[in-house]
Enzyme design. Sequence first.
Site, PDB file in Angstrom:
ATOM      1  N   CYS A  88       0.812  -1.217   0.000  1.00 43.64           N
ATOM      2  CA  CYS A  88       0.000   0.000   0.000  1.00 43.64           C
ATOM      3  C   CYS A  88       0.843   1.263   0.000  1.00 43.64           C
ATOM      4  O   CYS A  88       0.296   2.369  -0.060  1.00 43.64           O
ATOM      5  CB  CYS A  88      -0.938   0.001   1.214  1.00 43.64           C
ATOM      6  SG  CYS A  88      -1.969  -1.473   1.265  1.00 43.64           S
ATOM      7  N   HIS A 108      -1.799   7.699   6.885  1.00 42.48           N
ATOM      8  CA  HIS A 108      -2.212   6.563   6.057  1.00 42.48           C
ATOM      9  C   HIS A 108      -3.691   6.287   6.355  1.00 42.48           C
ATOM     10  O   HIS A 108      -4.478   6.118   5.445  1.00 42.48           O
ATOM     11  CB  HIS A 108      -1.333   5.370   6.387  1.00 42.48           C
ATOM     12  CG  HIS A 108      -1.520   4.183   5.490  1.00 42.48           C
ATOM     13  ND1 HIS A 108      -1.426   4.247   4.125  1.00 42.48           N
ATOM     14  CD2 HIS A 108      -1.779   2.884   5.784  1.00 42.48           C
ATOM     15  CE1 HIS A 108      -1.627   3.030   3.611  1.00 42.48           C
ATOM     16  NE2 HIS A 108      -1.841   2.189   4.599  1.00 42.48           N
ATOM     17  N   HIS A 143      -9.607   2.975   0.326  1.00 39.65           N
ATOM     18  CA  HIS A 143      -8.200   2.573   0.302  1.00 39.65           C
ATOM     19  C   HIS A 143      -7.896   2.085  -1.108  1.00 39.65           C
ATOM     20  O   HIS A 143      -8.381   1.029  -1.522  1.00 39.65           O
ATOM     21  CB  HIS A 143      -7.949   1.475   1.331  1.00 39.65           C
ATOM     22  CG  HIS A 143      -6.500   1.185   1.577  1.00 39.65           C
ATOM     23  ND1 HIS A 143      -5.480   1.692   0.777  1.00 39.65           N
ATOM     24  CD2 HIS A 143      -5.880   0.452   2.521  1.00 39.65           C
ATOM     25  CE1 HIS A 143      -4.325   1.285   1.230  1.00 39.65           C
ATOM     26  NE2 HIS A 143      -4.520   0.526   2.294  1.00 39.65           N
TER      27      HIS A 143
END
Lengths: 392, 262
Positions: A149, A282, A317
């Site tokens: 990610c 994040h 996400h």
Amino acid sequence: MSAAITSVGAVCGHGLGTARLLEALLEGRTAVRKLTRFEAPGLCSDLASEAPSDAELAEAARPLGAAAAPDRATRLLLAAAAEALAGRDLSPSARRAVLVGTTKGALELSIDAWREGRLAPALAVELPALALARAVGARGPVRSIGAACASSTAAIGEALALIEDGVCDQVIVGGTEALHPFVYAGFHSLKALSASPARPFDARRTGLSMGEGAAVLVLEPLEKARQAGRAPIAIVEGFGAAADGCDQTAPDPTGAGLVSACRQALARARLHPRDLGRYHAHGTATLQNDRMESAVCATVFGPRGVPLCAVKGSVGHTLGAAGALDTISCALTLARGVLPPVANLAEVDPALPVDAVAGAARQSDSPLALVATAGFGGINAALVLRRGGAAP
Amino acid sequence: MSVRVRISAFATWTAGGVSVGQAPRAGEGRGLGKWEAAPELSSIHPRARRPHAAAKAMVQLAHALLADREARGDAPPRSSIGLCVGSLSGCVAADVEFHAGLVSRGLGFGSPATFVYTLPSASPGEISIALGLKGGLVTLSAGISSGLAAVASAAADVAAGRAPALLCGSLEMEPPGAPGPDGIALFLLEPAIAGKAGAAILRDWSQGFGVLPQAPTAGDPLHALALAAGTPGASSLITSVSPEGYWVRMTVDRAVSARAET
């Protein structure tokens, strides 16, 4: 050495273009809704942030003159690139590189092949980067970057390195990820999905919401950009990366790896934590991630703290695209002098001592921000951004 | 700032087996060859939780490489070592396995243990977890030039002082039925030490896309790199060119010496 971000492009659940993204972020809106692209029967969630249709993406990418893309991740990337590169001279150049962060690339082509009993195309993960490189006349380094990610944050770090080393005068950095049942089922198997839109740092958060999208940034040496009359939207002042060495999925609860990445980025930028005006998290909204980032903030910033922003409640996400989307979101809101609210955040978890921006946007004079990303495998990457001279 | 970069240790695993600090072993077949002296995973990775075959193999080979390096003294602390691995096949073996599970059991019953390894970065991540390497971690894909691109990127980072040491190279492990061949090649890059003879020095690395008016090195470029690094007196230009247009080249100089010194 710094690198200027001189233009950007994005596509996400809020639609085509950075203007739509910025407007949604400033208003605290979420694009996480019921899935329409595929069914998710029996899974712990049926929500996602879905980008525009393939037809809209193809139309948006038309100015690039690229060949028709065979997969959605490539279509997303080219649509974002068309915005970022509008009006640019794209004559072939050995001083132009293309770096694309992604975790699965053209996964759908592999799945189609396996369903038909064939081997997957050998370059599935690289197809978006290849398509972009061919469309923009890149003759310098071209690579797909995989760092879970943190893939597109790592790609920005690689771009900074190419500019620092004098290898390139222009690096087109992108991140792209398309929704697919394969990945959706994977996060379901890890019990990481929230049945309601993700609410980062909220007391009632229950996990992440998937998203798809792409983001493209053009990075150039700061002096060359200024000489060419291209005012930077933001300046990448430093980059850092470190691994937790702890677990494949769970972050080190102390945040030691992300702390190390943040401190490296600050050291390379020759800045102190007290110089920063925001921490762009994040912020996946899982219990573990947000707890870890709270520990990171406490360690890096101490009791003073800084305001915290996060966009995954708004755009979902987006995995390999997340770092680039986070960077663009931070750059655009830095340019506006505003801290956007964290979408879906109603009440900050009292167990997390963070100053998360909730409800409405706040004004902020500070020109400096830290952008943090973390990924499976214990991967961490961080950037320091400085506001440039151009407002969007 | 720019420092000279040396290959301080290297190891390969091919169809012919494992080689540490010496030329890769030739062998037939598409899978990784037998390694009689392979360390038991439980002895080098006590916290292992059923890693995928590719991750397990990477950990075992990396362990052997680091043990070789550390035996010669003054090795960089493991916590300072980063990872940069190139791969064309990526995590396709785990992808196929996870997909097959979804097909046979349903979308809601995918294996979380397998899904974790459906990222190209998962296998290098396993090295980081098992052996305590805590520098930056990244994987690169650039066709058949992926591995050499990873070495070039790592060399640039060490030369510029962005990383004190980097474990780099390539991982190719495909599912059954794929053409292969499988193989792992790992190199530890560190700053060269002035006055120390015998090291394999990397120089003049470059990468690009498009036509390169130069023939690629015959065979696997990372095997050629390992061969050159282990051959005293060799100076070799290693070039990789992929059909898509990726190209990478670098030169490795190995001074005349009976054994590589650190």
